[in-house]
Design a protein around this motif. Structure first.
Motif, PDB file in Angstrom:
ATOM      1  N   ASN A 315       0.820  -1.215   0.000  1.00 43.01           N
ATOM      2  CA  ASN A 315       0.000   0.000   0.000  1.00 43.01           C
ATOM      3  C   ASN A 315       0.849   1.258   0.000  1.00 43.01           C
ATOM      4  OD1 ASN A 315      -2.138  -1.725   0.095  1.00 43.01           O
ATOM      5  ND2 ASN A 315      -3.082  -0.858   1.926  1.00 43.01           N
ATOM      6  N   ALA A 316       1.911   1.251   0.804  1.00 44.10           N
ATOM      7  CA  ALA A 316       2.793   2.412   0.867  1.00 44.10           C
ATOM      8  C   ALA A 316       3.423   2.688  -0.489  1.00 44.10           C
ATOM      9  CB  ALA A 316       3.877   2.202   1.929  1.00 44.10           C
ATOM     10  N   GLU A 317       3.866   1.629  -1.161  1.00 40.72           N
ATOM     11  CA  GLU A 317       4.500   1.790  -2.464  1.00 40.72           C
ATOM     12  C   GLU A 317       3.499   2.272  -3.507  1.00 40.72           C
ATOM     13  OE1 GLU A 317       7.586   1.992  -5.145  1.00 40.72           O
ATOM     14  OE2 GLU A 317       7.574   1.791  -2.954  1.00 40.72           O
ATOM     15  N   THR A 318       2.280   1.742  -3.458  1.00 38.17           N
ATOM     16  CA  THR A 318       1.236   2.164  -4.399  1.00 38.17           C
ATOM     17  C   THR A 318       0.938   3.652  -4.252  1.00 38.17           C
ATOM     18  OG1 THR A 318       0.204  -0.027  -4.419  1.00 38.17           O
ATOM     19  CG2 THR A 318      -1.175   1.839  -5.071  1.00 38.17           C
ATOM     20  N   ILE A 319       0.755   4.082  -3.021  1.00 44.09           N
ATOM     21  CA  ILE A 319       0.414   5.490  -2.768  1.00 44.09           C
ATOM     22  C   ILE A 319       1.608   6.391  -3.068  1.00 44.09           C
ATOM     23  CG2 ILE A 319      -0.234   7.139  -0.961  1.00 44.09           C
ATOM     24  CD1 ILE A 319      -1.871   4.832   0.294  1.00 44.09           C
ATOM     25  N   ARG A 320       2.803   5.907  -2.724  1.00 49.05           N
ATOM     26  CA  ARG A 320       4.009   6.709  -2.972  1.00 49.05           C
ATOM     27  C   ARG A 320       4.187   6.996  -4.462  1.00 49.05           C
ATOM     28  NH1 ARG A 320       7.319   3.525  -0.627  1.00 49.05           N
ATOM     29  NH2 ARG A 320       7.359   4.524   1.427  1.00 49.05           N
ATOM     30  N   LYS A 321       3.942   6.006  -5.306  1.00 49.07           N
ATOM     31  CA  LYS A 321       4.104   6.189  -6.754  1.00 49.07           C
ATOM     32  C   LYS A 321       3.111   7.212  -7.312  1.00 49.07           C
ATOM     33  CE  LYS A 321       6.050   1.652  -7.905  1.00 49.07           C
ATOM     34  NZ  LYS A 321       5.796   0.345  -8.570  1.00 49.07           N
ATOM     35  N   ILE A 322       1.970   7.345  -6.658  1.00 49.08           N
ATOM     36  CA  ILE A 322       0.943   8.273  -7.133  1.00 49.08           C
ATOM     37  C   ILE A 322       1.227   9.706  -6.688  1.00 49.08           C
ATOM     38  CG2 ILE A 322      -1.495   8.917  -6.849  1.00 49.08           C
ATOM     39  CD1 ILE A 322      -2.145   5.935  -6.821  1.00 49.08           C
ATOM     40  N   VAL A 323       1.583   9.884  -5.405  1.00 46.86           N
ATOM     41  CA  VAL A 323       1.656  11.252  -4.859  1.00 46.86           C
ATOM     42  C   VAL A 323       3.064  11.833  -4.842  1.00 46.86           C
ATOM     43  CG1 VAL A 323      -0.431  10.965  -3.495  1.00 46.86           C
ATOM     44  CG2 VAL A 323       1.781  10.390  -2.475  1.00 46.86           C
TER      45      VAL A 323
END
Length: 364
Positions: A315-323
């Motif tokens: 989840n952290a990696e998914t959100i990090r790539k977006i924001v």
């Protein structure tokens, strides 16, 4: 030229931090922390008072000579001073002023530990022992030595205003309809104020010791929710265009996500549950909800508490790539913290930095 007083020496002994500068910075940070619950003045004065004991000549000698840590007591001095000041003022035994004195003194004398117990298991008054003049503490000397700028600030404390601010919080607690005992909330209030002070004290200490890293702090100047929301919506549009799933699956995911968006924009603060089958796009749908709620209610942060570190990492990696879309935002939006992070894939410099922060936190 008047005598100069110091808060600390750097670990290599080459630099000194002026005590008045430390008190002013801690006061400012603690004030910003406490402002979140409407008690900014409490934070301000806790910061100014917490290290008055370092104005003792014995403490300055201890610093200069590298004496044994804890050999000169300084934490209780500010607590004793403020408790006596309010006690002198409180000739009518106003309960609000009494509680004000206890909260301030309790936080100051506890700022090197956890919140101390007022009573021990046998019923002995531990708090009274802490805020009573002790033979190894020179209160008068410390107060006489206080820098003029700090002394002026302390003379301007309006205890009636502080008492009124505290009463506002107590009245809110009294109106609480839940069955939780009211004194529990009062204890949580004291813990929060102590946290405001300790966070401020540790932050300034770390900034002094690690000057090269201090500029990496955002100091509550975080990326806006508006920017994060805009970037999230852009990414979702791109994902929808590139998504190879069946149309009916895409439509269901979009409906779930749009419902979360609308809920985030319109729901009041509260506790909500999202029930979606596997593959329904919960990660980004819930993040969409959280971002809109944070934006609407002016929250400081979104906290993910998820079982299994592998899911946290995903989840952290998914959100990090977006924001965190470029170097400007890298490392400034997503803070990942769990057991799998310890020394894994870290450079020696990063490991040393982590250990230094730990040491500073333990030594305060």
């Amino acid at each position: 030229m008047s005598e100069e007083f110091y808060a600390r020496y750097s670990q290599d002994g080459k630099r000194k931090q002026f005590l008045k500068e430390h008190l002013k910075v801690v006061s400012c940070i603690a004030m910003n922390n406490a402002e979140k619950i409407g008690l900014a003045d409490f934070g301000k004065y806790l910061g100014l008072l917490h290290d008055l004991g370092k104005y003792q000549n014995a403490f300055q000698k201890y610093l200069a000579n590298g004496g044994k840590r804890g050999s000169v007591h300084h934490a209780p001095v500010g607590a004793i001073h403020i408790f006596e000041k309010i006690k002198e003022l409180n000739i009518k035994k106003d309960r609000n002023l009494t509680f004000l004195a206890e909260v301030l003194a309790l936080c100051i004398t506890s700022h090197h530990t956890n919140l101390i117990d007022m009573l021990d298991i046998s019923g002995s008054n531990k708090f009274e022992k802490r805020i009573t003049k002790q033979d190894d503490i020179n209160l008068k000397e410390a107060i006489d030595n206080v820098d003029l700028e700090i002394k002026t600030e302390l003379k301007n404390i309006d205890f009636k205003i502080l008492s009124k601010e505290l009463k506002t919080i107590i009245d809110k607690i009294s109106q609480e309809q839940k069955t939780i005992p009211k004194h529990f909330y009062l204890g949580m209030l004291a813990k929060y104020l102590l946290s405001c002070l300790i966070d401020a004290d540790h932050t300034d200490s770390a900034n002094f010791e690690l000057q090269a890293k201090a500029d990496l702090r955002q100091d509550n100047q975080y990326i806006s929710w508006e920017m994060i929301s805009k970037q999230l919506e852009k990414s979702l549009q791109e994902l929808n265009v590139n998504n190879k799933s069946a149309d009916n699956v895409k439509n269901v995911r979009k409906q779930i996500s749009d419902n979360c968006l609308n809920a985030g924009r319109t729901f009041a603060k509260g506790c909500y549950k999202l029930e979606v089958p596997t593959g329904g796009g919960k990660t980004l749908a819930s993040f969409r909800f959280a971002v809109e709620m944070a934006k609407q209610h002016k929250a400081d942060r979104i906290i993910y508490a998820i079982p299994y570190t592998t899911i946290i990492e995903q989840n952290a990696e998914t959100i990090r790539k977006i924001v965190e879309i470029d170097e400007t935002y890298k490392g400034k939006i997503v803070l990942e913290h769990h057991s799998n992070l310890s020394h894994k894939n870290k450079t020696e410099e990063e490991i040393d930095l982590n250990e230094m922060y730990l040491k500073i936190g333990m030594l305060q």
